[in-house]
Design an enzyme around this catalytic site. Structure first.
Site, PDB file in Angstrom:
ATOM      1  N   HIS A 159       0.830  -1.222   0.000  1.00  0.00           N
ATOM      2  CA  HIS A 159       0.000   0.000   0.000  1.00  0.00           C
ATOM      3  C   HIS A 159       0.866   1.274   0.000  1.00  0.00           C
ATOM      4  O   HIS A 159       0.432   2.306   0.525  1.00  0.00           O
ATOM      5  CB  HIS A 159      -0.942   0.051   1.208  1.00  0.00           C
ATOM      6  CG  HIS A 159      -1.751  -1.190   1.417  1.00  0.00           C
ATOM      7  ND1 HIS A 159      -3.019  -1.358   0.919  1.00  0.00           N
ATOM      8  CD2 HIS A 159      -1.447  -2.339   2.067  1.00  0.00           C
ATOM      9  CE1 HIS A 159      -3.470  -2.556   1.264  1.00  0.00           C
ATOM     10  NE2 HIS A 159      -2.536  -3.168   1.948  1.00  0.00           N
ATOM     11  N   SER A 162      15.978  20.285 -16.796  1.00  0.00           N
ATOM     12  CA  SER A 162      14.870  21.191 -17.105  1.00  0.00           C
ATOM     13  C   SER A 162      15.448  22.449 -17.754  1.00  0.00           C
ATOM     14  O   SER A 162      16.540  22.894 -17.395  1.00  0.00           O
ATOM     15  CB  SER A 162      14.142  21.549 -15.807  1.00  0.00           C
ATOM     16  OG  SER A 162      13.518  22.812 -15.930  1.00  0.00           O
ATOM     17  N   LYS A 182      17.234  20.327 -11.783  1.00  0.00           N
ATOM     18  CA  LYS A 182      16.470  19.110 -12.071  1.00  0.00           C
ATOM     19  C   LYS A 182      17.259  17.998 -12.754  1.00  0.00           C
ATOM     20  O   LYS A 182      18.084  18.237 -13.612  1.00  0.00           O
ATOM     21  CB  LYS A 182      15.273  19.462 -12.969  1.00  0.00           C
ATOM     22  CG  LYS A 182      14.245  20.331 -12.282  1.00  0.00           C
ATOM     23  CD  LYS A 182      13.421  19.548 -11.295  1.00  0.00           C
ATOM     24  CE  LYS A 182      12.321  18.982 -11.982  1.00  0.00           C
ATOM     25  NZ  LYS A 182      11.168  18.601 -11.841  1.00  0.00           N
ATOM     26  N   GLU A 223       9.838   7.371 -17.036  1.00  0.00           N
ATOM     27  CA  GLU A 223       8.516   7.958 -17.297  1.00  0.00           C
ATOM     28  C   GLU A 223       7.993   7.549 -18.664  1.00  0.00           C
ATOM     29  O   GLU A 223       6.807   7.270 -18.840  1.00  0.00           O
ATOM     30  CB  GLU A 223       8.593   9.479 -17.193  1.00  0.00           C
ATOM     31  CG  GLU A 223       8.804   9.954 -15.770  1.00  0.00           C
ATOM     32  CD  GLU A 223       9.073  11.443 -15.698  1.00  0.00           C
ATOM     33  OE1 GLU A 223       8.360  12.139 -14.984  1.00  0.00           O
ATOM     34  OE2 GLU A 223      10.012  11.909 -16.368  1.00  0.00           O
TER      35      GLU A 223
END
Ligand code: ARG
Length: 449
Positions: free
Chosen positions: A157, A287, A293, A300
Site C-alpha cells: 500500500h 529542465s 532538475k 517515465e
C-alpha cells in the site's frame, strides 16, 4: 499510382485520394524480408508443379536475393506509391524478368502471403525480444550481486511494511520477466506458419510439392529458426485469423506491465522524498528552466508507453471482433499496432539493460529508513507466537504497544521492562532490541533465504 496486382475488371481509374488512403506500403515495407521468403518457397513449389522451369526459378530467386540483400543492409528503397509490399516485390521482379515474373503469382494470393509474412515477423521479433530480455536478466543479476548484503525497505500500500533484502526486491522483477520469457519461448516454438491457403479456398499446388519446397527453403535459409512451416490445415481459418497477433501483443502487454511497475518503483525510490536509489545520469534529462532538475525521463516514458502498448492490443482485438469469414481489408490495420509494440518493447529492453547497470543504492538513506521501528512490528508479534501466544492475541498486544509508543511519543526500544510487562510478560527491552535489526528480521524468513 504504381502498377497494381489487379485491375482487369475495372473500367474506371481509382480515385487518387482513396488510393493513397488504402495503400499500406508505408508501413508494410517492414515485412519485405518475410515476403521474399514466401516468394522463395512459392517459386520452388511452382517448379515442382511445372509452372516455372528451373532456370526461370533460378532467375527469380536471384532477383529476390538481390532485394533481400538491400533489406538486410537497411538499404531497401520502395516505391512509396506501390499498393503494398507484395505488389512492390512483384513489380521489382517484373521490371527485371518481365514474362517470368508474371508467372510468380500463380496459385497464390496476398491473403495467404500476408498471414505468412506477419507470423514470420512475430516469431522472428519474438526471438529477438528473448535475446534482449536475457540481457536485462544479466543486468538484474549483476545489480543483485553488487548489493547482495544490503537490506531494503519492503512496502505494501506504499506504506512501510517489513525489512527485505535488496537482492530479493530486485530479483522480483527478474521473476516477472522470466515468466514473460517463458511465454515468448512457448509462442515462438509453437506458432505454426502455413502455406497454400490461396485467397481462401486453398491452392492448386499439391501438398508434396509444397513439402519439398519448404524443405529446401528451411535447409537453405532458415535452419537457425525453430519455425514450423507446413501446408495449411484449414485455409479459411488461416487467411482469416489473427490470434497469433493478439497472442503476441498480449505477451508483450504483460511484459510491458512489468516494465511499467519497475519504472514506477524506481521513479518513486529516486525522489528526494524516498532517496533510496540513484539513477544513471546518462538516462535522465534536465529542465530548461529549473537548473537543479534531474528527471527520470526513461522511466517515465516506459510507464507512459504502457498506454500505447495496451491500446495496441485492444486495437487488434477490436478490429477482429465480429469480422465475417474470411479475409477482410479491416485486417490490414493490424500492422501498425503490431510494429509499434514490437519497436517500443525492443528499445525499452535494450536501454533497460544498460540503465540497470547504473543504478546505485543510497545506503545511508536506506539504513536510516530501516531504523523505523514499525518495520519490525510483525517480527515482534511473531516472537510472541514463539512464546506460545495465538497470533491474533500477539497482533493485538503489539498493536496496543505501538499505540502506547505513539501516544507517549516514546520509541519502542526505549520502553522500560516494567511497562512492557503490562502488555505481555514475554516482552523485555533486550529482546526487542535484538528483534529490531534488519539482519534478524530477514533471517527469520526461512522461505526466502
Ligand atoms: N495489404 C493487405 C493486408 O495487409 C494484404 C492482403 C490484401 N488482400 C486483398 N485481398 N486486398 O491485409
Amino acid at each position: 499510382m504504381a502498377e497494381k496486382l489487379w485491375g482487369g475488371r475495372f473500367k474506371k481509374q481509382l480515385d487518387n485520394e482513396f488510393y493513397l488512403f488504402q495503400k499500406s506500403i508505408q508501413y508494410d515495407y517492414k515485412l519485405a524480408m518475410y515476403d521474399i521468403y514466401h516468394s522463395m518457397i512459392h517459386i520452388s513449389a511452382l517448379v515442382y508443379t511445372k509452372v516455372l522451369k528451373v532456370e526461370e526459378a533460378h532467375k527469380l530467386e536471384m532477383g529476390l536475393l538481390a532485394i533481400l540483400k538491400e533489406v538486410k543492409a537497411g538499404k531497401f528503397k520502395y516505391d512509396p506509391l506501390s499498393e503494398d509490399i507484395h505488389t512492390e516485390i512483384q513489380n521489382r521482379l517484373e521490371k527485371k524478368y518481365k514474362s517470368i515474373a508474371l508467372k510468380m503469382h500463380s496459385f497464390r494470393s496476398r491473403n495467404d502471403q500476408i498471414v505468412f509474412d506477419e507470423k514470420y515477423y512475430c516469431i522472428h521479433q519474438g526471438l529477438d525480444i528473448e535475446r534482449l530480455l536475457a540481457n536485462v536478466f544479466v543486468s538484474l543479476f549483476e545489480l543483485a550481486e553488487k548489493y547482495k548484503d544490503n537490506f531494503f525497505v519492503g512496502y505494501t500500500h506504499t506504506r512501510r511494511a517489513q525489512v527485505i533484502k535488496f537482492s530479493n526486491y530486485i530479483l522480483s522483477f527478474g521473476r516477472m520477466l522470466e515468466r514473460d520469457l517463458k511465454h515468448l519461448e512457448y509462442y515462438c516454438k509453437n506458432t505454426e506458419i502455413f502455406l497454400g491457403s490461396g485467397a481462401l479456398a486453398g491452392s492448386f499446388i499439391k501438398k508434396e510439392d509444397y513439402d519439398k519446397a519448404i524443405k529446401v527453403f528451411i535447409k537453405k535459409y532458415s535452419q537457425d529458426f525453430p519455425f514450423k512451416i507446413s501446408l495449411t490445415r484449414n485455409s479459411l481459418d488461416n487467411v482469416s485469423s489473427r490470434d497469433f497477433i493478439v497472442e503476441f501483443l498480449s505477451i508483450l502487454a504483460i511484459l510491458q506491465t512489468h516494465l511499467s511497475r519497475l519504472a514506477e518503483d524506481f521513479i518513486l525510490y529516486s525522489t528526494k522524498e524516498f532517496n533510496y536509489l540513484g539513477l544513471p545520469e546518462e538516462f535522465c534529462t534536465g529542465s530548461s528552466h529549473m537548473p537543479h532538475k534531474k528527471n527520470p525521463d526513461f522511466l517515465e516514458l516506459v510507464r507512459g508507453y504502457t498506454g500505447r502498448i495496451h491500446a495496441n492490443l485492444f486495437a487488434v482485438l477490436t478490429i477482429m471482433k465480429g469480422l465475417p469469414l474470411t479475409y477482410n481489408r479491416d485486417m490490414q490495420l493490424d500492422k501498425e499496432p503490431l510494429f509499434s509494440t514490437v519497436e517500443i518493447v525492443k528499445s525499452e529492453l535494450s536501454i533497460l539493460a544498460r540503465f540497470l547497470r547504473g543504478i546505485k543504492i543510497n545506503t545511508r538513506q536506506v539504513d536510516l529508513a530501516l531504523e523505523d521501528e514499525s518495520l519490525y512490528a510483525t517480527e515482534l508479534a511473531e516472537h510472541l507466537v514463539g512464546k506460545g501466544l495465538p497470533f491474533k492475541t500477539a497482533h493485538e498486544v503489539i498493536g496496543k504497544l505501538i499505540r502506547y509508543s505513539e501516544e507517549k511519543n516514546v520509541k519502542l526500544t526505549d520502553i522500560v521492562d516494567e511497562i512492557l510487562k503490562e502488555f505481555s510478560p514475554h516482552l523485555n527491552k533486550n529482546e526487542i532490541k535484538k528483534i529490531f535489526s534488519p539482519a534478524f528480521a530477514v533471517q527469520t524468513k526461512r522461505s526466502v533465504q
